[in-house]
Design a protein around this motif. Structure first.
Motif, PDB file in Angstrom:
ATOM      1  N   LEU A  50      33.079 -26.762  28.275  1.00 50.56           N
ATOM      2  CA  LEU A  50      33.067 -28.014  27.527  1.00 50.56           C
ATOM      3  C   LEU A  50      32.836 -29.208  28.453  1.00 50.56           C
ATOM      4  N   ALA A  51      33.457 -29.184  29.627  1.00 49.87           N
ATOM      5  CA  ALA A  51      33.309 -30.303  30.560  1.00 49.87           C
ATOM      6  C   ALA A  51      31.887 -30.387  31.102  1.00 49.87           C
ATOM      7  N   LYS A  52      31.294 -29.209  31.357  1.00 51.09           N
ATOM      8  CA  LYS A  52      29.923 -29.157  31.887  1.00 51.09           C
ATOM      9  C   LYS A  52      28.924 -29.780  30.911  1.00 51.09           C
ATOM     10  N   ASN A  53      29.214 -29.612  29.613  1.00 51.67           N
ATOM     11  CA  ASN A  53      28.287 -30.081  28.587  1.00 51.67           C
ATOM     12  C   ASN A  53      28.823 -31.294  27.827  1.00 51.67           C
ATOM     13  N   GLU A  54      29.807 -31.967  28.421  1.00 54.56           N
ATOM     14  CA  GLU A  54      30.459 -33.076  27.731  1.00 54.56           C
ATOM     15  C   GLU A  54      29.460 -34.203  27.422  1.00 54.56           C
ATOM     16  N   GLY A  55      28.579 -34.472  28.325  1.00 54.43           N
ATOM     17  CA  GLY A  55      27.632 -35.568  28.103  1.00 54.43           C
ATOM     18  C   GLY A  55      26.314 -35.090  27.539  1.00 54.43           C
ATOM     19  N   ALA A  56      26.245 -33.769  27.198  1.00 53.77           N
ATOM     20  CA  ALA A  56      24.954 -33.230  26.731  1.00 53.77           C
ATOM     21  C   ALA A  56      24.558 -33.786  25.390  1.00 53.77           C
ATOM     22  N   ARG A  71      23.088 -20.034  14.596  1.00 58.81           N
ATOM     23  CA  ARG A  71      21.621 -20.156  14.695  1.00 58.81           C
ATOM     24  C   ARG A  71      21.137 -21.546  14.281  1.00 58.81           C
ATOM     25  N   ALA A  72      21.975 -22.277  13.497  1.00 57.36           N
ATOM     26  CA  ALA A  72      21.573 -23.614  13.037  1.00 57.36           C
ATOM     27  C   ALA A  72      22.020 -24.721  13.998  1.00 57.36           C
ATOM     28  N   TRP A  73      22.791 -24.366  15.027  1.00 57.83           N
ATOM     29  CA  TRP A  73      23.380 -25.394  15.888  1.00 57.83           C
ATOM     30  C   TRP A  73      22.330 -26.186  16.663  1.00 57.83           C
ATOM     31  N   ALA A  74      21.310 -25.497  17.172  1.00 61.96           N
ATOM     32  CA  ALA A  74      20.319 -26.174  18.014  1.00 61.96           C
ATOM     33  C   ALA A  74      19.680 -27.348  17.287  1.00 61.96           C
ATOM     34  N   ASP A  75      19.451 -27.189  15.962  1.00 65.59           N
ATOM     35  CA  ASP A  75      18.864 -28.270  15.167  1.00 65.59           C
ATOM     36  C   ASP A  75      19.907 -29.321  14.791  1.00 65.59           C
ATOM     37  N   LYS A  76      21.086 -28.862  14.376  1.00 62.50           N
ATOM     38  CA  LYS A  76      22.099 -29.788  13.851  1.00 62.50           C
ATOM     39  C   LYS A  76      22.794 -30.574  14.965  1.00 62.50           C
ATOM     40  N   ASP A  77      23.106 -29.886  16.074  1.00 60.77           N
ATOM     41  CA  ASP A  77      23.861 -30.535  17.149  1.00 60.77           C
ATOM     42  C   ASP A  77      23.560 -29.813  18.469  1.00 60.77           C
ATOM     43  N   PRO A  78      22.483 -30.225  19.162  1.00 61.13           N
ATOM     44  CA  PRO A  78      22.092 -29.547  20.405  1.00 61.13           C
ATOM     45  C   PRO A  78      23.201 -29.515  21.457  1.00 61.13           C
ATOM     46  N   ALA A  79      24.028 -30.570  21.512  1.00 56.25           N
ATOM     47  CA  ALA A  79      25.124 -30.594  22.488  1.00 56.25           C
ATOM     48  C   ALA A  79      26.128 -29.480  22.194  1.00 56.25           C
ATOM     49  N   ALA A  80      26.442 -29.298  20.902  1.00 61.17           N
ATOM     50  CA  ALA A  80      27.368 -28.217  20.517  1.00 61.17           C
ATOM     51  C   ALA A  80      26.761 -26.858  20.848  1.00 61.17           C
ATOM     52  N   ALA A  81      25.445 -26.715  20.635  1.00 62.50           N
ATOM     53  CA  ALA A  81      24.762 -25.451  20.947  1.00 62.50           C
ATOM     54  C   ALA A  81      24.868 -25.148  22.440  1.00 62.50           C
ATOM     55  N   ALA A  82      24.731 -26.186  23.268  1.00 61.00           N
ATOM     56  CA  ALA A  82      24.850 -26.000  24.718  1.00 61.00           C
ATOM     57  C   ALA A  82      26.268 -25.601  25.104  1.00 61.00           C
ATOM     58  N   ARG A  83      27.244 -26.243  24.457  1.00 61.27           N
ATOM     59  CA  ARG A  83      28.650 -25.893  24.732  1.00 61.27           C
ATOM     60  C   ARG A  83      28.912 -24.428  24.372  1.00 61.27           C
ATOM     61  N   LEU A  84      28.423 -24.021  23.205  1.00 63.89           N
ATOM     62  CA  LEU A  84      28.664 -22.649  22.739  1.00 63.89           C
ATOM     63  C   LEU A  84      28.006 -21.638  23.673  1.00 63.89           C
ATOM     64  N   SER A  85      26.793 -21.926  24.097  1.00 60.22           N
ATOM     65  CA  SER A  85      26.082 -21.014  24.999  1.00 60.22           C
ATOM     66  C   SER A  85      26.868 -20.829  26.294  1.00 60.22           C
ATOM     67  N   ALA A  86      27.357 -21.926  26.856  1.00 67.77           N
ATOM     68  CA  ALA A  86      28.131 -21.861  28.100  1.00 67.77           C
ATOM     69  C   ALA A  86      29.462 -21.137  27.882  1.00 67.77           C
ATOM     70  N   ALA A  87      30.116 -21.431  26.751  1.00 69.39           N
ATOM     71  CA  ALA A  87      31.411 -20.798  26.453  1.00 69.39           C
ATOM     72  C   ALA A  87      31.246 -19.296  26.267  1.00 69.39           C
ATOM     73  N   ARG A  96      33.824 -20.692  18.480  1.00 69.35           N
ATOM     74  CA  ARG A  96      32.845 -21.514  17.742  1.00 69.35           C
ATOM     75  C   ARG A  96      33.482 -22.830  17.283  1.00 69.35           C
ATOM     76  N   ARG A  97      34.673 -22.750  16.724  1.00 68.05           N
ATOM     77  CA  ARG A  97      35.326 -23.958  16.193  1.00 68.05           C
ATOM     78  C   ARG A  97      35.604 -24.978  17.301  1.00 68.05           C
ATOM     79  N   ILE A  98      36.074 -24.499  18.450  1.00 60.20           N
ATOM     80  CA  ILE A  98      36.387 -25.422  19.547  1.00 60.20           C
ATOM     81  C   ILE A  98      35.098 -26.030  20.123  1.00 60.20           C
ATOM     82  N   CYS A  99      34.016 -25.241  20.165  1.00 59.67           N
ATOM     83  CA  CYS A  99      32.749 -25.772  20.684  1.00 59.67           C
ATOM     84  C   CYS A  99      32.100 -26.749  19.701  1.00 59.67           C
ATOM     85  N   TRP A 100      32.313 -26.513  18.419  1.00 58.48           N
ATOM     86  CA  TRP A 100      31.725 -27.410  17.412  1.00 58.48           C
ATOM     87  C   TRP A 100      32.458 -28.749  17.382  1.00 58.48           C
TER      88      TRP A 100
END
Length: 402
Positions: free
Chosen positions: A396-402, A315-331, A356-360
């Motif tokens: 991960l590839a889809k959101n690599e540049g996010a 729940r804290a990902w969107a604030d801390k690291d939006p790119a990681a949040a996008a990766r997690l959502s897609a994964a 979670r660990r791989i997306c973070w």
């Protein structure tokens, strides 16, 4: 399949409870001479006694019949474990029984877990009763699962129930093996079973008092100190008396006292969980624990949270690291779709913590090799790596540049 058939009696009747060396030696010889897999189950006294020791062990094997063994009277069953060392053990929800079996010297080298097999095969209900009914067409009487198995002598209806628990376990195993093979999942299941058999005993939990129910209400460090002191006092008493800690003092009472920080025994007695049925001496021992926590210096008080290992809560990902949040959502979306396609629970396809660990912290270069290696590094089995890697690479590839 027609209406299920009630299973009321073991085929050879209720076996006698083995509680002596001579009878145990006969059982060991009979089971060593048997053929095929051995069905194994254990009954504990959760909620009644301290710890998770076994109070009855049930076995069944072709050529040996069924046996009920009292591990209180026969606390060392390592000779039985050795006699069955090369045999496949059939258990239902193996990870629940293996710790208490290990304590008495019974450690399988190979196993088949009928509950896990049911999950992988996509059965919606995987309790033993549901599996026996849906797969084999028999109804098991399940009324005694939560009784106090430390009772001696054990009543006959309980022994009948215990013997019936292993009566059809090997039959269930055989049917599930065929179903897994039909679905192309048998090799996956065998990898899972090997991983369970090879897993070392769990490490003792750090700061177990932090798992007190209702802890989310406790915010201040002084109050945390009260929870710790009361929990540890309760644990010592429960261990000494060999009773479940909840029978000594409820979690709710511990939290209540921590929030109230009572000044004396009179104030403590007014709190829920410390009422009129508690004697003066008991109240004094709890108040002493509260007072100990009050006397702790700042440096002795526990910190609000345990040291965090791994990623923060999602729940804290969107604030801390939006790119990681996008990766997690897609994964997560990819894993959910794949689990549905394979008809199995997501957590059996891949551990949510691993995702979670791989997306973070994804690999520097996202490709099949690096993601597969990351999955394997977190303990994923080869079949999981093969199935999940393409999904994670895509996310991960889809959101690599996010």
């Amino acid at each position: 399949m027609g209406a299920p058939t009630p299973l009321l009696e073991p085929r050879e009747g209720i076996p006698p409870v083995i509680a002596g060396e001579t009878a145990l030696a006969e059982v060991i010889a009979a089971f060593a001479a048997g053929s095929g897999p051995v069905a194994v189950d254990a009954e504990r006294a959760s909620g009644y006694r301290y710890g998770q020791r076994a109070y009855l062990v049930q076995l069944r094997r072709q050529g040996a019949g069924s046996a009920l063994i009292d591990p209180v009277a026969c606390p060392d069953l390592s000779a039985l474990g050795e006699a069955l060392s090369g045999v496949e053990w059939v258990l239902h929800a193996a990870t629940q029984d293996l710790p208490c079996l290990r304590e008495i010297g019974m450690i399988p080298a190979r196993l088949f877990d009928t509950e896990l097999a049911g999950r992988l095969a996509g059965f919606p209900r995987v309790g033993l009763g549901a599996m026996v009914e849906n797969v084999l067409g028999f109804v098991l009487e399940k009324g005694h699962s939560a009784v106090d198995w430390s009772t001696r002598p054990l009543p006959e209806p309980w022994l009948r129930y215990a013997a019936l628990d292993v009566e059809l376990l090997v039959d269930l195993r055989d049917a599930l093996e065929k179903e897994l093979d039909r679905q192309g999942k048998l090799e996956w299941a065998l990898q899972e079973f090997d991983a369970i058999a090879a897993a070392p005993p769990a490490e003792p939990r750090k700061d177990p008092w932090r798992r007190t129910s209702g802890m989310h209400k406790v915010r201040r460090r002084r109050q945390l100190g009260v929870v710790r002191e009361l929990w540890e006092t309760r644990d010592r008493i429960a261990q000494r008396r060999d009773v479940s800690p909840g029978k000594v003092l409820s979690d709710a009472a511990i939290v209540e006292a921590a929030l109230a920080l009572p000044a004396n025994v009179h104030a403590l007695a007014a709190l829920n969980g410390f009422g009129h049925r508690m004697g003066r001496r008991q109240l004094e021992q709890w108040q002493t624990a509260v007072d100990r926590a009050k006397a702790l210096t700042e440096s002795q008080l526990p910190q609000p949270g345990q040291p965090v290992t791994g990623p923060p809560p999602p729940r804290a990902w969107a604030d801390k690291d939006p790119a990681a949040a996008a990766r997690l959502s897609a994964a997560r979306a990819g894993v959910t779709a794949l689990a549905e396609e394979l008809t199995m629970p997501q957590e059996n396809l891949v551990s949510p913590d691993t995702v979670r660990r791989i997306c973070w912290e994804p690999p520097k270069v996202v490709d099949t090799e690096s993601v597969g290696a990351a999955l394997a590094g977190y303990g994923a089995r080869p079949w999981q790596v093969e199935q999940v890697t393409p999904v994670l690479v895509a996310a991960l590839a889809k959101n690599e540049g996010a």
